[in-house]
Motif scaffolding. Structure first.
Motif, short mmCIF file in Angstrom:
data_model
loop_
_atom_site.label_atom_id
_atom_site.label_comp_id
_atom_site.label_asym_id
_atom_site.label_seq_id
_atom_site.Cartn_x
_atom_site.Cartn_y
_atom_site.Cartn_z
N LEU A 149 -6.23 -32.06 -23.47
CA LEU A 149 -7.64 -32.41 -23.60
C LEU A 149 -8.52 -31.45 -22.81
CD1 LEU A 149 -7.32 -36.30 -23.25
CD2 LEU A 149 -7.21 -34.89 -25.33
N GLY A 150 -7.96 -30.91 -21.73
CA GLY A 150 -8.73 -29.94 -20.95
C GLY A 150 -9.07 -28.70 -21.76
N TYR A 151 -8.16 -28.25 -22.62
CA TYR A 151 -8.45 -27.11 -23.49
C TYR A 151 -9.31 -27.53 -24.68
CZ TYR A 151 -4.75 -24.68 -20.90
OH TYR A 151 -4.01 -24.11 -19.92
N ALA A 152 -9.09 -28.75 -25.16
CA ALA A 152 -9.82 -29.22 -26.34
C ALA A 152 -11.32 -29.26 -26.08
CB ALA A 152 -9.32 -30.61 -26.75
N THR A 153 -11.73 -29.55 -24.86
CA THR A 153 -13.17 -29.63 -24.56
C THR A 153 -13.86 -28.27 -24.72
OG1 THR A 153 -12.74 -29.23 -22.20
CG2 THR A 153 -12.86 -31.53 -22.93
N HIS A 154 -13.08 -27.19 -24.73
CA HIS A 154 -13.66 -25.85 -24.86
C HIS A 154 -13.46 -25.26 -26.27
CE1 HIS A 154 -14.47 -25.63 -20.56
NE2 HIS A 154 -13.25 -26.09 -20.35
N GLY A 155 -12.89 -26.05 -27.18
CA GLY A 155 -12.73 -25.59 -28.55
C GLY A 155 -11.91 -24.34 -28.68
N GLU A 156 -12.40 -23.38 -29.47
CA GLU A 156 -11.66 -22.14 -29.70
C GLU A 156 -11.42 -21.37 -28.41
OE1 GLU A 156 -13.75 -19.90 -32.62
OE2 GLU A 156 -13.31 -21.29 -34.26
N ALA A 157 -12.37 -21.42 -27.49
CA ALA A 157 -12.19 -20.75 -26.20
C ALA A 157 -11.03 -21.38 -25.43
CB ALA A 157 -13.47 -20.82 -25.38
N GLY A 158 -10.85 -22.69 -25.59
CA GLY A 158 -9.72 -23.37 -24.95
C GLY A 158 -8.39 -22.92 -25.53
N LEU A 159 -8.34 -22.77 -26.86
CA LEU A 159 -7.12 -22.26 -27.48
C LEU A 159 -6.79 -20.86 -27.00
CD1 LEU A 159 -7.50 -23.43 -31.21
CD2 LEU A 159 -5.86 -24.28 -29.52
N LEU A 160 -7.81 -20.01 -26.91
CA LEU A 160 -7.60 -18.65 -26.43
C LEU A 160 -7.11 -18.65 -24.98
CD1 LEU A 160 -7.77 -15.59 -26.81
CD2 LEU A 160 -10.18 -15.71 -26.13
N THR A 161 -7.70 -19.52 -24.17
CA THR A 161 -7.28 -19.61 -22.76
C THR A 161 -5.82 -20.02 -22.66
OG1 THR A 161 -9.53 -20.18 -22.08
CG2 THR A 161 -7.75 -20.73 -20.55
N ALA A 162 -5.42 -21.04 -23.43
CA ALA A 162 -4.02 -21.48 -23.40
C ALA A 162 -3.10 -20.36 -23.85
CB ALA A 162 -3.85 -22.70 -24.31
N PHE A 163 -3.51 -19.62 -24.89
CA PHE A 163 -2.70 -18.52 -25.40
C PHE A 163 -2.52 -17.42 -24.35
CE2 PHE A 163 -2.28 -14.43 -27.59
CZ PHE A 163 -1.25 -14.69 -28.48
N VAL A 164 -3.61 -17.04 -23.69
CA VAL A 164 -3.54 -15.96 -22.70
C VAL A 164 -2.74 -16.40 -21.47
CG1 VAL A 164 -4.89 -14.51 -21.14
CG2 VAL A 164 -5.64 -14.84 -23.51
N LYS A 165 -2.95 -17.65 -21.03
CA LYS A 165 -2.17 -18.15 -19.90
C LYS A 165 -0.69 -18.18 -20.24
CE LYS A 165 -3.89 -21.62 -17.45
NZ LYS A 165 -4.56 -22.92 -17.14
N ALA A 166 -0.37 -18.43 -21.50
CA ALA A 166 1.03 -18.41 -21.93
C ALA A 166 1.59 -17.00 -21.96
CB ALA A 166 1.15 -19.05 -23.32
N MET A 167 0.77 -16.02 -22.39
CA MET A 167 1.21 -14.63 -22.35
C MET A 167 1.55 -14.21 -20.92
SD MET A 167 -1.50 -12.70 -24.89
CE MET A 167 -0.95 -11.10 -24.33
N LEU A 168 0.67 -14.52 -19.99
CA LEU A 168 0.89 -14.15 -18.59
C LEU A 168 2.11 -14.86 -18.02
CD1 LEU A 168 -2.82 -14.28 -17.37
CD2 LEU A 168 -1.45 -12.24 -17.85
N CYS A 169 2.28 -16.11 -18.42
CA CYS A 169 3.44 -16.87 -17.95
C CYS A 169 4.74 -16.21 -18.37
CB CYS A 169 3.38 -18.29 -18.50
SG CYS A 169 4.93 -19.20 -18.29
N ASN A 170 4.89 -15.97 -19.66
CA ASN A 170 6.20 -15.49 -20.12
C ASN A 170 6.44 -14.02 -19.80
OD1 ASN A 170 8.58 -16.59 -21.14
ND2 ASN A 170 8.32 -15.55 -23.08
N TRP A 171 5.38 -13.29 -19.50
CA TRP A 171 5.57 -11.95 -18.93
C TRP A 171 6.39 -12.09 -17.65
CZ3 TRP A 171 0.86 -8.52 -17.09
CH2 TRP A 171 1.34 -7.26 -16.69
N MET A 172 5.98 -13.01 -16.79
CA MET A 172 6.68 -13.20 -15.51
C MET A 172 8.06 -13.84 -15.70
SD MET A 172 4.90 -11.92 -13.09
CE MET A 172 4.64 -10.61 -14.30
N VAL A 173 8.15 -14.82 -16.60
CA VAL A 173 9.44 -15.48 -16.83
C VAL A 173 10.47 -14.48 -17.31
CG1 VAL A 173 10.67 -17.17 -18.26
CG2 VAL A 173 8.47 -17.77 -17.23
#
Length: 277
Positions: A149-173
C-alpha cells in the motif's frame, strides 16, 4: 592463500549456471522450498533482533545468515539464479527456454517454502489462532503494508520505486553469491558473502523471496492487503527488478569483463614469390 582470482570466478559463475541447469525438476523444487523457508527464518530473526534492540542495523547484521546457509548447502534461490543461469545461454550452450523453465520451478519452490514458514510462524505468534498476534507480528504487518500500500499511494511512481529498489537489492545479493566463489574456505565464503547482503537489507531494498515471506505472513496476521495488492504493487515489479539488477549489474557485467576470451589467431603472412632463376 585461498583467494580465487576474478577470471577463475567468472569461469566458476558459468560452471555454476551449468550445474543449476542440469538439476531435475524435483531437485529444483526441493532446494527452492528449503531456500524460501530458510530466508524466511533469517528474516524473522532480523525482525526479532531489530525489535528487541530498537536498532534496525542489528537486524541487518544478522540477516545474511540466511543466504550463507543457502550458499553453503547448495540450495536454490531464484534471485541468485537471475545472475548465473543466463551465462551458459550467452555461451550458446543451452536454449533460453531452459533458463526460463528453471527460473519458474525455483520461483515456485521459493514461494511455497516462504509461505510454509510464514504459516508455521503464524501458529507460533497466535497460539494457532487462539490469541491476538504477539512478538514481531505488528512489525510484520507494518512492513507488509508499507511494501504494498505504501507504493500504491504513489501510483506509477510507486511501481518504479519498487522496481529500482529491487534492482539495487539483487545487485548486492548476486554480488554476495559471486563473492562466495572468491574463497575456497568455508570461513572465507561466509565473510565474503555476508557484506553485500548486509548492505541491501540495511537500506530497505526489495527482495522478491524475502517478500514472499513478509507480505503473506503479514496478511495472515491481519494486514489490510489483498492478493492483488501483493502481486501488483510488490511481487511482480520486485521480481522483474531483481532479474534486471542481478543479471545486468552482476552476472553479465562480471562475465563480460573477466571471462577468458579465446585467443585471436594471428594473420598468416604472405609468402613472397621466389625470384625466377
Amino acid at each position: 592463500m585461498d583467494y580465487v582470482k576474478p577470471a577463475d570466478v567468472a569461469a566458476a559463475m558459468v560452471d555454476a549456471g551449468r550445474r543449476k541447469l542440469s538439476l531435475s525438476p524435483k531437485d529444483l523444487l526441493i532446494r527452492g522450498v528449503l531456500s524460501g523457508a530458510l530466508l524466511g527464518v533469517a528474516t524473522s530473526l532480523a525482525f526479532t533482533a531489530s525489535q528487541s534492540t530498537g536498532q534496525p542495523l542489528v537486524g541487518a547484521l544478522i540477516f545474511p545468515v540466511g543466504l550463507v546457509i543457502i550458499v553453503l548447502l547448495g540450495l536454490e534461490l531464484v534471485t541468485g539464479s537471475f545472475a548465473l543461469l543466463p551465462l551458459p545461454w550467452l555461451e550458446k550452450e543451452v536454449p533460453f527456454a531452459r533458463v526460463l523453465a528453471n527460473w519458474g520451478l525455483v520461483f515456485a519452490g521459493n514461494l511455497a517454502g516462504s509461505m510454509l514458514y510464514g504459516l508455521l510462524l503464524w501458529v507460533v505468534l497466535t497460539n494457532a489462532g487462539t490469541t491476538d498476534p504477539a512478538g514481531i507480528a505488528p512489525a510484520l504487518v507494518k512492513a507488509a503494508e508499507a511494501k504494498t500500500l505504501g507504493y500504491a499511494t504513489h501510483g506509477e511512481a510507486g511501481l518504479l520505486t519498487a522496481f529500482v529498489k529491487a534492482m539495487l537489492c539483487n545487485w548486492m545479493v548476486c554480488v554476495g553469491v559471486v563473492l562466495a566463489m572468491v574463497s575456497s574456505s568455508t570461513l572465507g565464503k561466509i565473510a565474503a558473502a555476508w557484506l553485500p547482503i548486509l548492505i541491501f537489507f540495511a537500506q530497505g531494498f526489495e527482495h522478491a523471496v524475502v517478500n514472499m515471506f513478509v507480505i503473506p505472513t503479514g496478511m495472515l496476521l491481519g494486514a489490510d492487503i489483498s492478493l492483488a495488492d501483493w502481486w501488483l504493487w510488490n511481487q511482480i515489479p520486485v521480481t522483474l527488478g531483481n532479474l534486471v539488477g542481478g543479471f545486468l549489474f552482476t552476472g553479465l557485467a562480471l562475465w563480460a569483463t573477466h571471462r577468458v576470451k579465446p585467443p585471436v589467431a594471428e594473420p598468416v603472412a604472405a609468402i613472397p614469390a621466389q625470384r625466377a632463376a
